[in-house]
Design an enzyme around this catalytic site. Structure first.
Site, PDB file in Angstrom:
ATOM      1  N   SER B  87      93.840  56.085  16.185  1.00  0.00           N
ATOM      2  CA  SER B  87      94.900  55.643  15.259  1.00  0.00           C
ATOM      3  C   SER B  87      96.286  55.916  15.832  1.00  0.00           C
ATOM      4  CB  SER B  87      94.737  56.321  13.896  1.00  0.00           C
ATOM      5  OG  SER B  87      93.469  56.037  13.363  1.00  0.00           O
ATOM      6  N   ALA B 284     107.496  55.980  11.641  1.00  0.00           N
ATOM      7  CA  ALA B 284     106.120  55.529  11.429  1.00  0.00           C
ATOM      8  C   ALA B 284     105.103  56.511  11.996  1.00  0.00           C
ATOM      9  CB  ALA B 284     105.923  54.157  12.075  1.00  0.00           C
ATOM     10  N   GLY B 286     100.625  56.326  11.481  1.00  0.00           N
ATOM     11  CA  GLY B 286      99.492  55.470  11.825  1.00  0.00           C
ATOM     12  C   GLY B 286      98.655  55.204  10.599  1.00  0.00           C
ATOM     13  N   VAL B 287      97.677  54.261  10.718  1.00  0.00           N
ATOM     14  CA  VAL B 287      96.917  53.896   9.513  1.00  0.00           C
ATOM     15  C   VAL B 287      95.497  53.400   9.800  1.00  0.00           C
ATOM     16  CG1 VAL B 287      97.607  51.471   9.344  1.00  0.00           C
ATOM     17  CG2 VAL B 287      97.210  52.782   7.252  1.00  0.00           C
ATOM     18  N   GLY B 288      95.050  53.380  11.040  1.00  0.00           N
ATOM     19  CA  GLY B 288      93.759  52.755  11.334  1.00  0.00           C
ATOM     20  C   GLY B 288      92.556  53.452  10.729  1.00  0.00           C
ATOM     21  N   GLU B 289      92.018  54.427  11.451  1.00  0.00           N
ATOM     22  CA  GLU B 289      90.803  55.113  11.003  1.00  0.00           C
ATOM     23  C   GLU B 289      90.932  55.794   9.632  1.00  0.00           C
ATOM     24  OE1 GLU B 289      89.297  57.089  15.069  1.00  0.00           O
ATOM     25  OE2 GLU B 289      91.434  57.073  14.675  1.00  0.00           O
TER      26      GLU B 289
END
Lengths: 162, 338
Positions: B87, B284, B286-289
């Site tokens: 992420s 910013a 992160g936001v993935g996993e």
């Protein structure tokens, strides 16, 4: 070998193929229409969805010979050189696709739905996409885009497809 | 009968690798037509990371996102990147891209300062121009500055930079340290219907509240959260890799390894908690996993709320939930009715 002639995206095309050839292989390998994707090749994923005589079908489960003499619409038949189809445009606007592999199949399922039912409910859209697997998006933005495209298509009197 | 329940789960998640180096590098060059090119080794897999990187560079240079051409994922032409994993792309690669853009911009400021008769630190980049702060009418187009930099000053505006998250190794004695550059936080609430006669669970709605620092592209953040929730629903209720006695997977295809379809997806409401991380590019993270971390926990908590059974192994299949409901009924003293 069997000789198959189909009306694909408004154009009559003929090929001579082994009888076990699927419609998907015919489209991809003989007609070079590679928009329809080969995912599972056993009808689970829906990435190969095309429209045959108005119905969305898994082209990996249909023999090329079964499509002889029929009208086949693939993802390549939606956009023109200067204009995306309203469903494609809505998918772009809503960022409905991520990796995009399921996209051609999802969009063809949506097209078949909207051709038959111009004002579908969310549940009807979910039913229509039930055979199209997507691992990236959770389908949320696809459903939103199909609702938006349906609104746009209802307001447009002119059929803009080729 | 169907019983409705609600459950909640919270999580934190780290961005980048645990202590070990995971650098990203980037090159930004500003062209004489006022556009810019970003060279990055990171890979776009549909999550929209190249869009976000272009937005970061555009913001730093005061130009439009469409004016940033991204060249990616070719180590012949771009710097190596640790990868679209952990992420980390928005935070780590995003920081490298912003720093590279800043260095290229500094060259523009040095060149534009004598053109505008001020010092470089009095300048800012916005609306495709290098502008004297507080005097927007005193400006030069960024393309003209880039041209002047190369043709007159002999100093092409190119910046390169790398970023590696600042970490402190964990002390083997105390376990103390700072293994990650930053962390994200989320809470998800699931609403489910559990059929107490079949054990079948239907997820009706999930509300997901995520902190990812500044959401540079909120629509893409939503896409990540919605996709993560679909994976979380599969993790909670459907997905299980089964092995035979030889360790071979016996369900290696989509016929028997079941993933959520459009019919399994709940209604999803994404709530982005706007935040600012001073170590991230424009705040910013992160936001993935992280998006799927709390989903299964929220769903099994909702099952408990609905029918009073704790499911402690996933997936919570109908069989498993029904067996737990049966076991609970069997354990209760029988009521003798007249």
């Amino acid at each position: 070998m069997v000789t198959v002639t189909i009306n694909v995206n408004g154009e009559k095309r003929t090929a001579s193929v082994p009888p076990e050839t699927t419609l998907l292989r015919l489209l991809r390998d003989d007609f070079n229409l590679t928009g329809s994707k080969l995912g599972c090749d056993v009808g689970d994923c829906g990435a190969c969805t095309v429209i045959v005589d108005g119905k969305a079908v898994n082209s990996c489960l249909m023999l090329a010979a079964q499509a002889d003499g029929r009208d086949v619409l693939t993802i390549e038949g939606l956009a023109t050189m200067d204009r995306l189809h309203p469903i494609q445009k809505a998918f772009e606007k809503y960022a409905s696709l991520q990796c995009g592999f399921c996209g051609p199949g999802v969009i063809m399922s949506a097209k078949a739905l909207l051709d038959e039912n111009p004002d579908p409910t969310v549940q009807e859209i979910r039913d229509a996409l039930g055979g199209n697997l997507c691992r990236c998006t959770g389908y949320v933005k696809m459903i939103e885009a199909i609702q938006d495209a349906a609104r746009i298509l209802r307001d447009e009197p002119v059929e803009i497809n080729r | 009968m169907k019983r409705r329940g609600r459950g909640m789960a919270c999580m934190w998640y780290p961005i980048g690798f645990t202590v070990s180096a995971n650098p990203s590098a980037a090159v930004v060059k500003i062209d004489e037509d006022g556009t810019a090119t970003l060279l990055t080794g990171t890979v776009e897999t549909g999550q929209g990371s190249l869009t976000v990187l272009a937005q970061i560079v555009a913001q730093e240079l005061g130009i439009a996102t469409d004016d940033v051409q991204v060249v990616s994922a070719d180590t012949d032409a771009t710097p190596m990147d640790t990868g679209a994993i952990a992420s980390r792309t928005t935070y780590v690669t995003g920081n490298a891209a912003r720093l590279a853009a800043e260095k290229a911009k500094e060259i523009l400021f040095e060149v534009a300062a004598p053109m505008l008769g001020v010092k470089a630190d009095q300048l800012e980049a916005k609306d495709h121009k290098i502008v004297v702060k507080g005097y927007p009418q005193r400006n030069v187009h960024i393309g003209d500055v880039a041209s002047h930099a190369r043709v007159v000053m002999g100093q092409p505006p190119i910046g390169s930079a790398s970023f590696n998250p600042a970490t402190v190794p964990l002390d083997p004695e105390t376990g103390q340290g700072k293994p990650f550059g930053t962390y994200v936080y989320a809470t998800q609430i699931a609403e489910v219907d559990v059929d107490d006669e079949t054990g079948e669970v239907e997820v009706i709605r999930i509300v997901a509240s995520h902190d990812c620092g500044t959401p540079i592209n909120p629509m893409l953040v939503e896409g990540q959260v919605e996709g993560g929730i679909s994976m979380g629903v599969g993790f909670a209720l459907e997905e299980e890799i089964l092995f035979d006695s030889q360790g071979r997977q016996i369900n290696p295809n989509l016929t028997n390894y079941i993933i959520p379809t459009s019919l399994d997806m709940p209604e999803v409401e994404v709530d982005i908690v706007d935040n600012y991380d001073p170590t991230g590019p424009f705040g910013a993270k992160g936001v993935g996993e992280p998006t799927l971390v709390p989903t299964a926990a929220a769903i099994v908590n909702a099952i408990y709320n609905a029918v009073g059974v704790r499911i402690t192994s996933l997936p919570a299949t109908a069989e498993k939930v029904f067996a737990a409901i049966q076991a609970k009924r069997d354990a209760q003293p029988k009521q003798i009715t007249a």
